[in-house]
Design a protein around this motif. Structure first.
Motif, PDB file in Angstrom:
ATOM      1  N   VAL A 276      -3.835   3.227  -1.230  1.00  0.00           N
ATOM      2  CA  VAL A 276      -3.485   2.994  -3.383  1.00  0.00           C
ATOM      3  C   VAL A 276      -2.810   1.687  -3.182  1.00  0.00           C
TER       4      VAL A 276
ATOM      5  N   GLU B  93       0.752  -1.231   0.239  1.00  0.00           N
ATOM      6  CA  GLU B  93      -0.132   0.042  -0.037  1.00  0.00           C
ATOM      7  C   GLU B  93       0.750   1.484   0.139  1.00  0.00           C
ATOM      8  N   ARG B  94       0.218   2.045  -0.671  1.00  0.00           N
ATOM      9  CA  ARG B  94       0.681   3.594  -0.310  1.00  0.00           C
ATOM     10  C   ARG B  94      -0.608   4.911  -0.489  1.00  0.00           C
TER      11      ARG B  94
ATOM     12  N   PRO C  88       0.994   5.468  -8.022  1.00  0.00           N
ATOM     13  CA  PRO C  88      -0.294   6.617  -7.005  1.00  0.00           C
ATOM     14  C   PRO C  88      -0.426   7.390  -7.236  1.00  0.00           C
TER      15      PRO C  88
ATOM     16  N   LEU D 177      -0.930  -1.265  -4.439  1.00  0.00           N
ATOM     17  CA  LEU D 177      -0.102  -1.439  -5.774  1.00  0.00           C
ATOM     18  C   LEU D 177       0.209  -3.104  -6.483  1.00  0.00           C
TER      19      LEU D 177
END
Length: 261
Positions: free
Chosen positions: A66, A35-36, A101, A68
């Motif tokens: 977001v 995740e970001r 992202p 990934l």
């Protein structure tokens, strides 16, 4: 003498502490490895954070998560008219992931829905440019064309389309029967061609054998003896004894040749 606690004072002291603890809980975020977090400060893009512990300033910063990881998009069946005017239903599966992202959040609203709609329209457009036989025989080429177009279009959204695979090409019952008749006729045609080629090759070999035997009379005698051996090996009461034509001519027993008018 004990005095009762001042309840209003305790309440006034506890409320700020609870508010502070709530703000601290809101400020600390944990992002997984895949995740970001896209962070906005006062509505403007600030930076992409993660993975791990992320601190957000309450009321000033907002964060959007977001994912990934590679996503699997099942494109629903699409009604397509092929180039040779055949109605088919085609569905596919698409694999894509977010590479940037920032672009995925800022450049497009709901990038998953946008990718799905674009995949449906692209699939109908690409498949409609091919004939039915090409759809059935050249799936790899169609997959590559759809992937290339999707990758070019979604690149501005920070999305990478890694693979596209056609799952099913469904035909109506009338077209299935027509294709079966065509395949049966093609098999019959090939069978007739193979039979004719076999007859041609056999005739050529017989002509070559006749030319060889006509040049060597003793070869004919050997063939007679071989035929007698084959007949003798079978359980038959028929006796065959070949007599050369030149021997009959010496005794005047040869059939007279027909005179030409």
């Amino acid at each position: 003498m004990l005095f009762p606690p001042d309840i209003p004072a305790l309440t006034g002291f506890a409320i700020p502490i609870l508010i502070l603890l709530a703000l601290l809980g809101y400020s600390f975020r944990i992002l997984r490895e895949y995740e970001r977090g896209v962070v906005f400060m006062l509505g403007r893009f600030w930076k992409v954070k993660g993975p791990g512990l992320v601190i957000i300033v309450p009321f000033i910063q907002q964060m959007v998560r977001v994912d990934l990881r590679t996503r699997v998009l099942d494109v629903p069946p699409q009604d397509v008219i092929s180039r040779d005017n055949v109605s088919v239903q085609v569905n596919a599966v698409i694999y894509y992931r977010v590479l940037d992202p920032e672009k995925a959040i800022i450049q497009v609203e709901h990038y998953n829905m946008a990718t799905s709609e674009l995949a449906q329209t692209t699939l109908r457009s690409v498949v409609g440019q091919h004939e039915l036989d090409e759809m059935l025989a050249e799936r790899t080429k169609i997959n590559a064309d759809v992937q290339r177009i999707l990758d070019e279009q979604t690149g501005a959204w920070g999305i990478k389309v890694s693979n596209v695979e056609l799952k099913h090409i469904d035909l109506n019952e009338i077209m299935v029967r027509a294709i079966a008749k065509q395949a049966e006729a093609e098999r019959l045609r090939r069978a007739k061609i193979i039979d004719a080629e076999g007859e041609q090759q056999a005739a050529e070999k017989l002509a070559e054998a006749g030319a060889i035997l006509s040049g060597r009379p003793e070869a004919m005698q050997l063939r007679y003896l071989g035929a007698l051996q084959n007949i003798a090996g079978e359980r038959s009461s028929t006796i065959v004894f070949p007599i050369p034509m030149d021997l009959l001519e010496r005794f005047g027993l040869a059939p007279a040749a027909k005179s030409e008018n």
